[in-house]
Design an enzyme around this catalytic site. Structure first.
Site, PDB file in Angstrom:
ATOM      1  CG  ASN A  86      -6.839  -6.997   1.475  1.00 59.57           C
ATOM      2  OD1 ASN A  86      -7.409  -8.076   1.585  1.00 59.57           O
ATOM      3  ND2 ASN A  86      -6.199  -6.631   0.380  1.00 59.57           N
ATOM      4  CG  HIS A  99      -7.826   0.347  -0.504  1.00 59.63           C
ATOM      5  ND1 HIS A  99      -7.084   0.673   0.612  1.00 59.63           N
ATOM      6  CD2 HIS A  99      -7.309  -0.803  -0.983  1.00 59.63           C
ATOM      7  CE1 HIS A  99      -6.152  -0.245   0.791  1.00 59.63           C
ATOM      8  NE2 HIS A  99      -6.285  -1.164  -0.151  1.00 59.63           N
TER       9      HIS A  99
HETATM   10  P1  5GP Z   1      -4.102  -3.339   0.134  1.00 59.36           P
HETATM   11  O1  5GP Z   1      -3.085  -4.455   0.244  1.00 59.36           O
HETATM   12  O2  5GP Z   1      -3.817  -2.243   1.117  1.00 59.36           O
HETATM   13  O3  5GP Z   1      -5.514  -3.836   0.184  1.00 59.36           O
HETATM   14  O4  5GP Z   1      -3.953  -2.770  -1.326  1.00 59.36           O
HETATM   15  C1  5GP Z   1      -3.232  -1.621  -1.651  1.00 59.36           C
HETATM   16  C2  5GP Z   1      -3.256  -1.499  -3.160  1.00 59.36           C
HETATM   17  O5  5GP Z   1      -2.872  -0.179  -3.512  1.00 59.36           O
HETATM   18  C3  5GP Z   1      -2.301  -2.451  -3.875  1.00 59.36           C
HETATM   19  O6  5GP Z   1      -3.029  -3.280  -4.782  1.00 59.36           O
HETATM   20  C4  5GP Z   1      -1.331  -1.510  -4.603  1.00 59.36           C
HETATM   21  O7  5GP Z   1      -0.948  -1.988  -5.871  1.00 59.36           O
HETATM   22  C5  5GP Z   1      -2.131  -0.220  -4.694  1.00 59.36           C
HETATM   23  N1  5GP Z   1      -1.340   0.994  -4.693  1.00 59.36           N
HETATM   24  C6  5GP Z   1      -0.355   1.337  -3.806  1.00 59.36           C
HETATM   25  N2  5GP Z   1       0.155   2.527  -4.101  1.00 59.36           N
HETATM   26  C7  5GP Z   1      -0.514   2.980  -5.199  1.00 59.36           C
HETATM   27  C8  5GP Z   1      -0.423   4.174  -5.985  1.00 59.36           C
HETATM   28  O8  5GP Z   1       0.366   5.076  -5.731  1.00 59.36           O
HETATM   29  N3  5GP Z   1      -1.284   4.287  -7.026  1.00 59.36           N
HETATM   30  C9  5GP Z   1      -2.179   3.303  -7.344  1.00 59.36           C
HETATM   31  N4  5GP Z   1      -2.973   3.508  -8.398  1.00 59.36           N
HETATM   32  N5  5GP Z   1      -2.286   2.163  -6.624  1.00 59.36           N
HETATM   33  C10 5GP Z   1      -1.466   2.007  -5.577  1.00 59.36           C
END
Ligand code: 5GP
Ligand code: ZN
Length: 115
Positions: A86, A99
């Site tokens: 994303n 990521h």
């Molecule tokens: P995005 O929406 O930015 O593509 O995804 C961010 C992802 O990071 C989400 O799926 C969320 O659950 C994960 N995430 C956010 N904070 C943490 C954290 O502190 N530890 C882990 N393992 N995942 C996280």
């Protein structure tokens, strides 16, 4: 030191369930999984998003892609999986450290986007 949450995870300052690490790449289970397998793969070097990549990131991102395929297989995704990056406001990016999501499990995933 960076306050970025994923930089802090890479440095071990915030706990994570690590599944893979090498010179360039760190991978760990998503804290809020949306599929039986939900792993995040990040470059160790901070970069805000895919939109911020430059030539200096090529080696790390090449390594990240190769590692992602291996990690997916190691997590049991032997019959396919989905990867998502994303990016930015339109992509609904929540964490501004690039990521790659690996999503999988025994059953086919829902459609990527609903029409
Ligand atoms: P995005 O929406 O930015 O593509 O995804 C961010 C992802 O990071 C989400 O799926 C969320 O659950 C994960 N995430 C956010 N904070 C943490 C954290 O502190 N530890 C882990 N393992 N995942 C996280
Ligand atoms: Zn970061």
């Amino acid at each position: 030191m960076s306050e970025c949450i994923f930089c802090r995870i890479v440095r071990g300052e915030i706990p994570s369930k690590k599944v893979y690490e090498d010179e360039h790449v760190y991978a760990f289970h998503d804290i809020n999984p949306v599929a039986p397998v939900h792993v995040l793969v990040v470059p160790k070097q901070h970069v805000d998003s895919m939109a911020h990549l430059t030539a200096e990131h090529e080696a790390a991102m090449g390594r990240l892609m190769v590692a992602a395929g291996q990690i997916a297989r190691d997590q049991g995704c032997t019959d396919g999986f989905r990867t998502i990056i994303n990016t930015g406001r339109v992509g609904l990016q929540e964490v501004y450290h690039l990521h790659l999501h690996i999503l999988g499990g025994a059953d086919p995933l829902p459609p990527m986007l609903t029409r």
